[in-house]
Structures are given as structure tokens and as C-alpha cells.
Write a protein that holds these residues in place. Structure first.
Motif, short mmCIF file in Angstrom:
data_model
loop_
_atom_site.label_atom_id
_atom_site.label_comp_id
_atom_site.label_asym_id
_atom_site.label_seq_id
_atom_site.Cartn_x
_atom_site.Cartn_y
_atom_site.Cartn_z
N GLU A 11 0.83 -1.21 0.00
CA GLU A 11 0.00 0.00 0.00
C GLU A 11 0.86 1.26 0.00
OE1 GLU A 11 -3.35 0.92 -0.08
OE2 GLU A 11 -3.51 -1.11 -0.87
N LEU A 12 1.90 1.27 0.82
CA LEU A 12 2.78 2.43 0.87
C LEU A 12 3.51 2.66 -0.46
CD1 LEU A 12 4.21 2.04 4.46
CD2 LEU A 12 2.77 3.91 3.63
N GLN A 13 3.87 1.57 -1.13
CA GLN A 13 4.52 1.72 -2.43
C GLN A 13 3.54 2.26 -3.46
OE1 GLN A 13 6.28 -2.27 -2.71
NE2 GLN A 13 8.24 -1.23 -2.93
N ARG A 14 2.28 1.90 -3.33
CA ARG A 14 1.26 2.40 -4.25
C ARG A 14 1.02 3.88 -4.02
NH1 ARG A 14 -3.74 3.55 -4.11
NH2 ARG A 14 -4.17 2.75 -2.04
N ASP A 15 0.93 4.30 -2.73
CA ASP A 15 0.71 5.70 -2.39
C ASP A 15 1.19 5.96 -0.98
OD1 ASP A 15 -0.12 8.28 -1.93
OD2 ASP A 15 -2.27 7.87 -2.15
N ALA A 16 2.37 6.52 -0.84
CA ALA A 16 2.96 6.76 0.47
C ALA A 16 2.37 7.99 1.16
CB ALA A 16 4.47 6.92 0.35
N THR A 17 1.49 8.72 0.48
CA THR A 17 0.91 9.92 1.08
C THR A 17 -0.41 9.66 1.78
OG1 THR A 17 -0.30 10.58 -0.92
CG2 THR A 17 1.99 11.36 -0.70
N GLN A 18 -0.93 8.46 1.68
CA GLN A 18 -2.23 8.19 2.30
C GLN A 18 -2.13 8.24 3.82
OE1 GLN A 18 -3.66 4.05 1.58
NE2 GLN A 18 -1.68 3.74 0.60
N SER A 19 -3.23 8.60 4.46
CA SER A 19 -3.27 8.72 5.91
C SER A 19 -3.17 7.34 6.55
CB SER A 19 -4.59 9.38 6.34
OG SER A 19 -5.68 8.50 6.09
N TYR A 20 -2.79 7.33 7.83
CA TYR A 20 -2.74 6.05 8.54
C TYR A 20 -4.12 5.43 8.66
CZ TYR A 20 2.15 6.86 9.61
OH TYR A 20 3.50 7.07 9.50
N ALA A 21 -5.16 6.26 8.72
CA ALA A 21 -6.53 5.73 8.76
C ALA A 21 -6.85 4.98 7.47
CB ALA A 21 -7.54 6.85 8.99
N THR A 22 -6.52 5.58 6.33
CA THR A 22 -6.76 4.93 5.04
C THR A 22 -5.88 3.70 4.89
OG1 THR A 22 -7.30 7.08 4.08
CG2 THR A 22 -6.75 5.31 2.54
N LEU A 23 -4.65 3.82 5.29
CA LEU A 23 -3.71 2.70 5.23
C LEU A 23 -4.20 1.54 6.10
CD1 LEU A 23 -0.94 1.79 4.13
CD2 LEU A 23 0.10 2.90 6.10
N GLY A 24 -4.60 1.86 7.31
CA GLY A 24 -5.10 0.83 8.20
C GLY A 24 -6.35 0.16 7.67
N GLN A 25 -7.25 0.95 7.12
CA GLN A 25 -8.49 0.39 6.55
C GLN A 25 -8.16 -0.58 5.41
OE1 GLN A 25 -11.12 3.29 4.75
NE2 GLN A 25 -12.91 2.07 5.30
N ALA A 26 -7.17 -0.26 4.62
CA ALA A 26 -6.81 -1.11 3.48
C ALA A 26 -6.29 -2.49 3.91
CB ALA A 26 -5.77 -0.41 2.61
N VAL A 27 -5.70 -2.55 5.12
CA VAL A 27 -5.11 -3.81 5.58
C VAL A 27 -5.80 -4.39 6.81
CG1 VAL A 27 -2.86 -3.23 4.57
CG2 VAL A 27 -3.32 -2.70 6.98
N GLY A 28 -6.90 -3.77 7.21
CA GLY A 28 -7.68 -4.30 8.33
C GLY A 28 -7.15 -3.94 9.70
N LEU A 29 -6.55 -2.76 9.84
CA LEU A 29 -6.03 -2.28 11.12
C LEU A 29 -6.62 -0.92 11.45
CD1 LEU A 29 -2.19 -2.98 10.74
CD2 LEU A 29 -3.83 -4.35 12.02
#
Length: 150
Positions: A11-29
Motif C-alpha cells: 500500500e505504501l509503495q502504491r501511495d505513500a501519502t495516504q493517511s494512517y486511517a486509510t492505510l489501516g483500513q486497506a489492511v484491516g487495522l
């Protein structure tokens, strides 16, 4: 490293600017758990840096070449000499007919020729063989999932 860490890296390689909330949602955290995982990945050196991906042609780096560097001596101690040339994006000690492989970006073929002259001036270099890229089909970052599957 587990499957969640690998998913975070993808996910970070796809878009390292996304928020931790968005990042967490993408991976179930939760956002907090995602932030903590990313912090630990940074501490362990898995994430080396965060950077913007720039279109080389847009900033004058339209000529891409891979250069095989021949030498008369071991080149493993020459990293600083190659790093001193800003046009060299990567340098690798290799096995085979050449000693070092470098990736070079320049503005023109004349500029590439100048870089080749400067490479040739490095102590121990006895020759170069450049391959100019005409078209790039694709470039991809390291895939945490693919590396794990191998």
C-alpha cells in the motif's frame, strides 16, 4: 514480517501519502496500529525512505543508459567515485565480463558521452560499454508479496 506488514508495504509503495486511517483500513487495522507497524518497519530498516516518484523526462533526464564498466582492478572500493557523478542513479559490482553496472540518466546523448568520459577517468576503469534505452515498457518497485512467495 507477516502478511499484514507485506500488505502495508504494498500500500505504501502504491501511495505513500495516504493517511494512517486509510492505510489501516486497506489492511484491516486501526490508524494507530497501522502507524505503529509502519514505525517498526522504519526502525528495522525495511522502509529505507519515503520519496516522490518523479518523471525523469519532465526534469530533463530523457536519455537512459545502462553502462557496463570494465576494470583493471577490483572496483568494490570505488563506490564513492561512482556516487560522485550525479547522473549515475545506481551502481552495482557484478559478476561476468564487466566489473560494475551503472544506470545513468542524462539530458542528451552528448551529455551521456561526457558522463562516459568521467566514468573512464575513475581509477581502475579500463573501458565502458553503454546500452541506451529506446523505450521502457514498465518499471516496478520491489514487491513484498512476490519476494515472499519465491
Amino acid at each position: 514480517m507477516d502478511h499484514i506488514d507485506r500488505a502495508l508495504l504494498a500500500e505504501l509503495q502504491r501511495d505513500a501519502t495516504q493517511s494512517y486511517a486509510t492505510l489501516g483500513q486497506a489492511v484491516g487495522l486501526s490508524a494507530g496500529a497501522a502507524h505503529e507497524r509502519v514505525r517498526k518497519l522504519r526502525e528495522r530498516g525495511v522502509i529505507r525512505r519515503t520519496a516522490a516518484e518523479v518523471d525523469p523526462a519532465a526534469v530533463g533526464g530523457s536519455v537512459l543508459a545502462y553502462v557496463m564498466v570494465d576494470s583493471t582492478a577490483w572496483m568494490g572500493d570505488s563506490a564513492k567515485d561512482f556516487a560522485a557523478l550525479p547522473e549515475i542513479l545506481e551502481a552495482h559490482v557484478i559478476a561476468g565480463s564487466a566489473s560494475v553496472l551503472v544506470k545513468v540518466r542524462t539530458t542528451t546523448t552528448e551529455h551521456l558521452q561526457d558522463v562516459l568520459r568521467r566514468i573512464y577517468a575513475i581509477d581502475g576503469v579500463s573501458g565502458t560499454q553503454a546500452t541506451v534505452v529506446l523505450e521502457t515498457f514498465f518499471e516496478r518497485p520491489v514487491s513484498p508479496q512476490a519476494a515472499h512467495q519465491a
